[in-house]
Scaffold this motif. Structure first.
Motif, short mmCIF file in Angstrom:
data_model
loop_
_atom_site.label_atom_id
_atom_site.label_comp_id
_atom_site.label_asym_id
_atom_site.label_seq_id
_atom_site.Cartn_x
_atom_site.Cartn_y
_atom_site.Cartn_z
N ALA B 60 11.67 109.24 105.45
CA ALA B 60 11.12 110.47 106.04
C ALA B 60 9.62 110.32 106.25
CB ALA B 60 11.41 111.66 105.14
N VAL B 64 7.66 110.79 109.78
CA VAL B 64 6.56 111.73 109.99
C VAL B 64 5.32 111.00 110.50
CG1 VAL B 64 4.95 113.26 108.79
CG2 VAL B 64 7.39 113.39 108.30
N THR B 141 1.71 121.93 108.16
CA THR B 141 2.95 121.61 108.88
C THR B 141 2.71 120.26 109.58
OG1 THR B 141 2.31 122.51 111.03
CG2 THR B 141 3.23 124.08 109.44
N ARG B 227 8.91 116.30 104.51
CA ARG B 227 8.51 117.08 105.67
C ARG B 227 7.11 116.73 106.17
NH1 ARG B 227 8.38 121.86 108.35
NH2 ARG B 227 6.79 122.97 107.19
N THR B 228 6.14 116.77 105.27
CA THR B 228 4.77 116.51 105.73
C THR B 228 4.07 115.48 104.83
OG1 THR B 228 3.95 118.37 104.44
CG2 THR B 228 4.45 118.80 106.75
#
Lengths: 277, 278
Positions: B60, B64, B141, B227-228
């Protein structure tokens, strides 16, 4: 006549649109962040700013940053001049490989640059045991910070000088030597005056990066308060403690450094161009 | 005979000294430490390497990092060409000042840029509130990561395109338009192919810089795993857990992937150069 005027107005409009677009990009991406730093730094007034910058931990961080820079910049400058002499004035086997290797640190991300020194000198690194037996500390100490800084600022001076010295060739040096000047004298009296602006340019960029490096230094520093915090790391610590005014006060010093750097860079560029003309 | 010699003859002195010092210092500061990365990554074996790199959290972080860097570099092509065009062809009284300001993201310490962008775009800031009203949140984000990468990559595209644009002679464009080409045709068929190599190299530099960027990204990213969280941060996290093998594996994978990416772009550039004949 009428048509000419119409075209003129069209040209004016196109120029206005171009200016507006470019100034929006620079304004939003460059001027606004700079403005935010100043606004936040002085949000508590001039006195609070001065107190945040003069506070003992901030002073220690400033001193450490200056000390690391005072070691790293001269070392990389000497290297840059030596590398440029060998690579620009001579043709030999493996030259292009060496040119690539000199630039290599720019291709390595800052965190990886820090990591490699941990792998060599850290607790379970190659020389970790040997260093620990003698009570020496490289990682989580100043030597590690200096090494990481040397790595990330490695190519700056060399990469400025190599193209410059290649372009200048070596006729002037040959003339000096044939008139009986020694090698060192030729270097100081002939080569150095010819490369001074390029050299200064490289040193300015090297200095800015050395003082401002964050990622590589962050990995090797260990963030020990009052011991291994450089100014950028001190900013990080303050910020993560929600001490925003103090964080931005210290950050404003580094932003000032960046502004001074681009001013000096512009001046040196103009001087260099004038000398070349 | 000459081919077998190590060095061509020269009357200049100091070859041995300068080359010797260069090689010694390069080995000490760059080559030996970098070889540690390669050798240490081999210790865990291929299986250990794969076990680390194929963890969902690691994958992930690569996703990103690469997606944000690609987005940022593409947007920087648009922004960078606009600003370069302005700097070369625009008429504006303070152009020299703008020209100097272009280098600020490059000269600014990354941590300072990071906290400045965060303060600018945080949900409680004026700009953050205005964006929230539009239903957009940037700070904390993936958009925040992209913004930081745009910031640090912008000078690279501008400084690549600017000299190429300055070298472009106006006669070519005049010739095209006198032969009946519209302005759009001239831009698309004449100007763009001539600028393409410099745009691509600016894109590559901005992309490469964004992939490895740490300081300006970590503050605005929010750093939520999956996610980030960018790859550079994950390396530091592994190091803090004294997982040297894990950190090394991620670093080697990141380095290899970015070299592959740059190689691919260089191949495209070589092809484009052949195609357009310049």
């Amino acid at each position: 006549m009428k048509r000419g005027k119409g075209r003129n107005r069209k040209g004016w409009l196109a120029n206005a649109a171009l200016c507006a677009a470019a100034l929006t990009v620079i304004g939003a991406l460059v001027v606004l962040p700079l403005g935010v730093i100043l606004a936040e730094a002085f949000s508590g007034g001039w006195r609070l700013w001065a107190a945040s910058v003069a506070e003992p931990e901030a002073r220690g961080a400033i001193l450490l940053t200056l000390a690391v820079t005072a070691l790293a910049v001269p070392l990389n400058t000497v290297f840059g001049v030596a590398a440029a002499w060998a690579l620009a004035k001579f043709r030999f086997r493996g030259r292009s490989l060496l040119l690539t290797l000199v630039d290599l640190p720019f291709a390595v991300s800052p965190v990886i640059a820090g990591l490699i020194f941990v792998l060599v000198f850290g607790r379970s690194g190659w020389f970790g045991g040997w260093l620990a037996e003698r009570g020496l500390k490289v990682i989580f100490g100043t030597p590690g910070i200096v090494l990481a800084t040397l790595f990330v600022t490695f190519p700056f001076v060399a990469r400025e000088l190599i193209p410059l010295m290649s372009e200048q060739g070596s006729e002037e040096e040959q003339a000096a030597l044939s008139l009986g000047a020694s090698g060192w004298k030729t270097f100081f009296k002939v080569t150095l005056p010819n490369i001074k602006w390029g050299l200064l340019y490289g040193i300015i960029l090297c200095n800015a990066r050395a003082m401002g490096e964050f990622g590589a230094v962050s990995v090797v520093s260990g963030h020990i308060r009052g011991e291994t915090l450089t100014l950028p790391l001190h900013v990080e610590v303050l910020y993560n403690e929600y001490n925003f005014t103090a964080a931005f006060a210290c950050a404003s010093l580094l932003a000032g450094l960046a502004v001074v750097t681009i001013i000096l860079k512009t001046v040196v560029e103009l001087k260099g161009a004038r000398d070349a003309a | 005979m000459n081919r077998l010699k190590f060095k061509q003859n020269s009357v200049l002195p100091g070859f041995g000294l300068s080359l010797g010092f260069t090689v010694f210092y390069l080995s000490l500061i760059v080559l030996v430490p970098l070889s540690a990365l390669i050798l240490r990554s081999a210790e865990g074996g291929l299986e250990g390497f794969w076990r680390t790199v194929s963890q969902p959290r690691v994958l992930a972080s690569f996703r990103v990092t690469f997606a944000s860097a690609l987005q940022a570099a593409l947007l920087n092509v648009v922004f960078g060409v606009t600003v370069a065009w302005f700097l070369v062809r625009g008429r504006f009284p303070l152009k020299r000042l703008v020209d100097a300001l272009v280098d600020l993201p490059f000269a600014m310490p990354t941590a300072v840029s990071g906290i400045a962008l965060t303060a600018l775009l945080a949900p409680n800031s004026a700009l953050g509130l205005a964006l929230a009203r539009l239903g957009v949140q940037v700070a904390f984000t993936p958009h925040g990561i992209t913004v930081a990468m745009i910031f640090i990559g912008l000078p690279f595209v501008i400084r690549s395109v600017q000299p190429a644009l300055a070298d472009l002679s106006a006669e070519l464009e005049e010739a095209a338009s006198s032969l009946g080409a519209t302005r759009a045709q001239t831009l698309w068929r004449v100007v763009l192919p001539l600028l393409a190599p410099s745009i691509l190299s600016g894109f590559t530099l901005a992309f490469a810089r964004a992939l490895g960027e740490y300081g300006s990204v970590v503050f605005i990213a929010g750093n939520m795993p999956m996610r980030t969280e960018i790859a550079s941060l994950l390396i530091i996290t592994k190091l803090e857990q004294f997982d040297y093998t894990g950190a090394t594996a991620i670093a080697v994978a990141l380095l290899a992937l970015s070299l592959l990416g740059i190689l691919a772009i260089n191949l495209i550039q070589a092809r484009a150069a052949r195609h357009w004949g310049n």
